[in-house]
Design an enzyme around this catalytic site. Structure first.
Site, PDB file in Angstrom:
ATOM      1  CD  GLU A  15      -8.470   9.516   1.969  1.00  0.00           C
ATOM      2  OE1 GLU A  15      -9.105   8.554   1.497  1.00  0.00           O
ATOM      3  OE2 GLU A  15      -9.011  10.448   2.605  1.00  0.00           O
ATOM      4  N   GLY A  16      -5.014   5.461   3.132  1.00  0.00           N
ATOM      5  CA  GLY A  16      -4.749   4.016   2.988  1.00  0.00           C
ATOM      6  C   GLY A  16      -5.600   3.225   3.962  1.00  0.00           C
ATOM      7  CG  HIS A  17      -4.889   3.574   8.185  1.00  0.00           C
ATOM      8  ND1 HIS A  17      -4.115   4.688   8.399  1.00  0.00           N
ATOM      9  CD2 HIS A  17      -4.153   2.522   8.625  1.00  0.00           C
ATOM     10  CE1 HIS A  17      -2.976   4.336   8.955  1.00  0.00           C
ATOM     11  NE2 HIS A  17      -2.952   3.025   9.093  1.00  0.00           N
TER      12      HIS A  17
ATOM     13  N   GLY B 283      -3.743  -4.160   4.123  1.00  0.00           N
ATOM     14  CA  GLY B 283      -3.256  -3.499   2.924  1.00  0.00           C
ATOM     15  C   GLY B 283      -2.101  -4.247   2.271  1.00  0.00           C
TER      16      GLY B 283
ATOM     17  CG  MET C 135      -1.204   7.723   1.171  1.00  0.00           C
ATOM     18  SD  MET C 135      -2.879   8.231   1.518  1.00  0.00           S
ATOM     19  CE  MET C 135      -3.080   9.432   0.224  1.00  0.00           C
TER      20      MET C 135
HETATM   21  P1  AMP Z   1      -0.752   0.390  10.228  1.00  0.00           P
HETATM   22  O1  AMP Z   1      -1.620   1.349  10.975  1.00  0.00           O
HETATM   23  O2  AMP Z   1       0.418   1.024   9.558  1.00  0.00           O
HETATM   24  O3  AMP Z   1      -0.398  -0.821  11.053  1.00  0.00           O
HETATM   25  O4  AMP Z   1      -1.642  -0.159   9.038  1.00  0.00           O
HETATM   26  C1  AMP Z   1      -2.905  -0.730   9.267  1.00  0.00           C
HETATM   27  C2  AMP Z   1      -3.394  -1.383   7.999  1.00  0.00           C
HETATM   28  O5  AMP Z   1      -3.484  -0.401   6.964  1.00  0.00           O
HETATM   29  C3  AMP Z   1      -2.442  -2.485   7.484  1.00  0.00           C
HETATM   30  O6  AMP Z   1      -3.206  -3.563   6.995  1.00  0.00           O
HETATM   31  C4  AMP Z   1      -1.704  -1.769   6.372  1.00  0.00           C
HETATM   32  O7  AMP Z   1      -1.246  -2.657   5.372  1.00  0.00           O
HETATM   33  C5  AMP Z   1      -2.797  -0.856   5.825  1.00  0.00           C
HETATM   34  N1  AMP Z   1      -2.189   0.250   5.095  1.00  0.00           N
HETATM   35  C6  AMP Z   1      -1.233   1.101   5.538  1.00  0.00           C
HETATM   36  N2  AMP Z   1      -0.879   1.966   4.555  1.00  0.00           N
HETATM   37  C7  AMP Z   1      -1.632   1.647   3.477  1.00  0.00           C
HETATM   38  C8  AMP Z   1      -1.724   2.168   2.147  1.00  0.00           C
HETATM   39  N3  AMP Z   1      -0.979   3.186   1.739  1.00  0.00           N
HETATM   40  N4  AMP Z   1      -2.616   1.590   1.300  1.00  0.00           N
HETATM   41  C9  AMP Z   1      -3.381   0.544   1.705  1.00  0.00           C
HETATM   42  N5  AMP Z   1      -3.335   0.013   2.945  1.00  0.00           N
HETATM   43  C10 AMP Z   1      -2.475   0.553   3.824  1.00  0.00           C
END
Ligand code: AMP
Length: 281
Positions: A35-37, A147, A184
């Site tokens: 859900e964060g993504h 994020g 998340m």
């Molecule tokens: P990642 O796949 O972990 O490299 O994350 C990809 C993008 O999603 C990055 O900009 C992260 O900061 C963002 N992101 C990861 N987790 C969250 C979260 N819980 N809430 C908001 N954005 C997130």
């Protein structure tokens, strides 16, 4: 929705989209979406005509002994989630397309990458800024979404885009949490039930820090000690760092003033987790 694996194909598609005069939103991710993504994807969908989600586990941002090999990957599942959010393109390139034999060019942001996660993950941000620059060049987005969960990364990328006069807007979206407060993260999947329970200490301690500041505490070290004390009550959690810095230069603060970032990183078993809050003092 189209899943594009090749750089040549992506470039051709982007050329068309630009010709149609559409605005492009880019959400860079390493996949195994949660859900964060998806909150970033929704932001992009709201703002832009055409939405590209990149899914790429970027080898050069992982250090020796980190979890590059184990990092979960499931493009079929990710594609389904993106389809539900009306994404236009998933771009999921191969390592040999991104870093062909003889690849030699890297982007390095100084100073902001020295503290916090940079201290313990040498070369990590160089890997991030390099891959994000490549994605910006390939997708030519009007807006790119990141994020606050990865607060230092967001600040480093903002600095990079300003310093290199990149022609796009960076949008930083709030951290999405589980109902019990755990931020998340794809890496939460590594946690056992007991470890996940212990992980709740992260946000609990950050919330406590916010309360203490609200009550008037202004000495950085006292807030840090309170956070450390709370986390140390969980024997499964090993602190890597707890720091309070300003949100511009990312310099450590003695006295709390202005907009501050309280950031921490821990190890729970083999899993490294980060979390943070931004507070206006
Ligand atoms: P990642 O796949 O972990 O490299 O994350 C990809 C993008 O999603 C990055 O900009 C992260 O900061 C963002 N992101 C990861 N987790 C969250 C979260 N819980 N809430 C908001 N954005 C997130």
């Amino acid at each position: 929705m189209q899943v594009i694996r090749s750089i040549t194909e992506l470039k051709e598609k982007i050329r068309q989209v630009k010709q149609w005069g559409q605005t492009i939103g880019l959400v860079p991710t390493m996949g195994y979406l949660h859900e964060g993504h998806l909150s970033l994807v929704k932001g992009a969908r709201d703002d832009c005509d055409f939405v590209v989600v990149s899914i790429y586990v970027n080898p050069i941002q992982f250090g020796v002994g980190e979890d590059f090999e184990e990092y979960p990957r499931d493009l079929t599942r990710d594609a389904r989630l993106c389809e539900e959010e009306n994404v236009d393109i998933i771009f999921s390139p191969s390592d040999s397309d991104m870093y062909p034999k003889g690849y030699a060019t890297f982007v390095d942001v100084e100073i902001l990458t020295e503290g916090l996660c940079g201290r313990n993950r040498p070369g990590h941000f160089r890997g991030v800024t390099t891959v994000v620059t490549k994605l910006f060049n390939l997708v030519e987005p009007d807006k790119a979404y990141f994020g606050q969960k990865d607060a230092q990364q967001a600040l480093v990328l903002r600095k990079m885009s300003e310093d290199l006069n990149m022609n796009l807007e960076l949008v930083i979206m709030p951290t999405v949490r589980e109902p019990d407060g755990l931020a998340m993260s794809t890496r939460n999947h590594y946690l056992s039930e007991k470890e996940r329970e212990a992980g709740l200490a992260l946000y609990r301690s950050l919330t406590r820090a916010e309360e203490l500041i609200e009550q008037g505490l202004r000495k950085s070290q006292e807030v840090i000690s309170a956070v450390e004390q709370l986390i140390n009550q969980e024997p499964l959690v090993e602190i890597e760092y707890v720091e309070i810095v300003d949100t511009k230069e990312m310099e450590r603060l003695e006295e709390l003033r202005g907009e501050i970032l309280i950031a921490l990183a821990v190890k729970i078993g083999k899993t490294r987790l980060i979390d943070n809050v931004i507070v206006e003092v």
